[in-house]
Design an enzyme around this catalytic site. Structure first.
Site, mmCIF file in Angstrom:
data_model
loop_
_atom_site.group_PDB
_atom_site.id
_atom_site.type_symbol
_atom_site.label_atom_id
_atom_site.label_comp_id
_atom_site.label_asym_id
_atom_site.label_seq_id
_atom_site.Cartn_x
_atom_site.Cartn_y
_atom_site.Cartn_z
ATOM 1 N N CYS A 148 -5.846 2.357 5.671
ATOM 2 C CA CYS A 148 -6.630 1.252 5.920
ATOM 3 C C CYS A 148 -6.268 0.830 7.220
ATOM 4 O O CYS A 148 -5.210 1.223 7.762
ATOM 5 C CB CYS A 148 -6.694 0.088 4.800
ATOM 6 S SG CYS A 148 -4.843 -0.684 4.859
ATOM 7 N N GLU A 156 0.809 3.951 1.611
ATOM 8 C CA GLU A 156 1.335 4.767 2.889
ATOM 9 C C GLU A 156 2.416 3.533 3.556
ATOM 10 O O GLU A 156 3.499 4.029 4.101
ATOM 11 C CB GLU A 156 0.150 4.367 3.980
ATOM 12 C CG GLU A 156 -0.912 5.428 3.693
ATOM 13 C CD GLU A 156 -2.183 4.766 2.630
ATOM 14 O OE1 GLU A 156 -3.022 5.487 2.422
ATOM 15 O OE2 GLU A 156 -2.071 3.635 2.003
ATOM 16 N N CYS A 170 -2.536 -0.429 7.215
ATOM 17 C CA CYS A 170 -1.734 0.765 7.143
ATOM 18 C C CYS A 170 -1.551 1.791 8.541
ATOM 19 O O CYS A 170 -0.783 2.121 8.982
ATOM 20 C CB CYS A 170 -1.990 1.884 6.008
ATOM 21 S SG CYS A 170 -1.616 0.868 4.332
ATOM 22 N N HIS A 187 0.883 -1.355 0.054
ATOM 23 C CA HIS A 187 0.046 -0.091 0.128
ATOM 24 C C HIS A 187 0.845 1.241 -0.129
ATOM 25 O O HIS A 187 1.841 1.032 0.433
ATOM 26 C CB HIS A 187 -0.840 -0.192 1.305
ATOM 27 C CG HIS A 187 -2.088 -0.839 1.060
ATOM 28 N ND1 HIS A 187 -3.197 -0.809 1.792
ATOM 29 C CD2 HIS A 187 -2.342 -1.950 0.346
ATOM 30 C CE1 HIS A 187 -4.086 -1.941 1.601
ATOM 31 N NE2 HIS A 187 -3.586 -2.610 0.808
#
Length: 156
Positions: free
Chosen positions: A84, A56, A87, A54
């Protein structure tokens, strides 16, 4: 909107466009410390086959690689999407103090869902919760999401 917030969100939007071109959800993230970008991430879970890629998480990994592990607690993260749950855990683990995001993530967002990891203060080692600001450049982020969903429907 503050000029610096727009500046960093524009960088995130550019990263998100790169993610979208590669067939990934349009998410871009940057970590900023003292006016300097110390980590960048482009969503690549779909194209790499590694769901942990991801934006992040990749921005945090880059900041760590760049030698900022002891300063992340002083940094801000800008991202096109609400981090999310996964993260958000990493954000809390590294004690990033401020999150600025574009659009909320229903069901699995680390701030707006029932799994509000960014809000909880129930984990003592995480310290204080970060300051969270959402809906920044939301229209642009949502437009990129629409393009992604359209590309998914065409590929079926």
């Amino acid at each position: 909107m503050q000029k610096d917030v727009q500046y960093y969100m524009d960088q995130c939007l550019d990263l998100a466009k790169s993610a979208l071109k590669a067939g990934n959800p349009p998410v871009g993230a940057v970590i900023v410390l003292d006016g300097k970008v110390i980590g960048k991430g482009i969503e690549s879970g779909k194209s790499s086959g590694d769901i942990t890629n991801h934006a992040e998480i990749l921005s945090i990994r880059e900041a760590l690689k760049n030698g900022y592990s002891d300063k992340l607690h002083l940094a801000k993260m800008y991202t096109t999407h609400e981090p999310c749950i996964m993260c958000s855990y990493m954000i809390r683990h590294h004690r990033i103090t401020e999150i600025i995001y574009g659009t909320a993530v229903p069901y699995v967002g680390g701030f707006t869902s029932k799994f509000n990891i960014l809000e909880t203060e129930d984990v003592p080692k995480w310290g204080n919760k970060p300051k969270v600001t959402g809906d920044v450049c939301m229209e642009e982020c949502n437009a990129l999401n629409s393009q992604f969903l359209e590309s998914l429907s065409k590929s079926k």
